[in-house]
Design a protein around this motif. Structure first.
Motif, PDB file in Angstrom:
ATOM      1  N   ASP A   2      43.541  46.253  37.539  1.00  0.00           N
ATOM      2  CA  ASP A   2      42.923  47.547  37.799  1.00  0.00           C
ATOM      3  C   ASP A   2      41.532  47.384  38.403  1.00  0.00           C
ATOM      4  N   SER A   3      40.777  46.390  37.947  1.00  0.00           N
ATOM      5  CA  SER A   3      39.422  46.186  38.469  1.00  0.00           C
ATOM      6  C   SER A   3      39.420  45.729  39.930  1.00  0.00           C
ATOM      7  N   GLU A  11      44.408  45.467  32.843  1.00  0.00           N
ATOM      8  CA  GLU A  11      42.972  45.704  32.973  1.00  0.00           C
ATOM      9  C   GLU A  11      42.383  44.918  34.139  1.00  0.00           C
ATOM     10  N   SER A  71      40.496  35.214  38.694  1.00  0.00           N
ATOM     11  CA  SER A  71      39.867  36.182  37.799  1.00  0.00           C
ATOM     12  C   SER A  71      40.763  36.480  36.600  1.00  0.00           C
TER      13      SER A  71
END
Length: 142
Positions: A53-54, A50, A87
């Motif tokens: 992917d961002s 996830e 992140s």
């Protein structure tokens, strides 16, 4: 597209760029505590997918042991690897503490899940010696 160009799955194209950037990243929990279980690593892998992917990145491989995790990631040149890593660490720390509170609390003290440091190495492509030789053998204009 040039007839010489043969599409390869690991070479990506963007606006004004053709790239193939891979990094091998190793994360460790604070004080290298043995906090990871199979369930936590499975959830961590989902969070990696996830998070990557961002950023337009793609996790190629993920695995870990009880005290560290490995990630091989294919990422675009517009993304600084440090930004991607920080992140991924931030998102996963928050969600793993929320989803596995009693297990994680017994291993980690304070508000920090991950060690502030990490290991990252570029990988893929030709060995450095071959690239160096290729550059040395370029013909300079007269």
């Amino acid at each position: 597209m040039s007839p010489r160009w043969e599409p390869a799955p690991d070479i990506r194209r963007g606006r004004g760029v053709v790239y193939r950037l891979h990094a091998h990243v190793i994360f460790t929990p604070r004080y290298r505590r043995k906090v990871f279980t199979d369930a936590i690593l499975s959830r961590r892998e989902d969070l990696m997918i996830e998070g990557c992917d961002s950023f337009g990145a793609e996790p190629v491989e993920f695995n870990g042991a009880d005290d560290h995790v490995h990630l091989l990631v294919h990422y675009p040149p517009k993304v600084a690897s440090s930004t991607l890593v920080h992140s991924l660490k931030g998102i996963s720390a928050r969600l793993l503490r929320k989803e596995f509170p009693t297990h994680i609390r017994q291993f980690l003290r304070g508000g920090h899940f991950w060690s502030p440091s990490y290991f990252a190495a570029s990988c893929g492509g030709a060995p450095l010696a071959i690239i160096k030789e290729y550059i040395e053998n370029q013909k300079r204009p007269d």
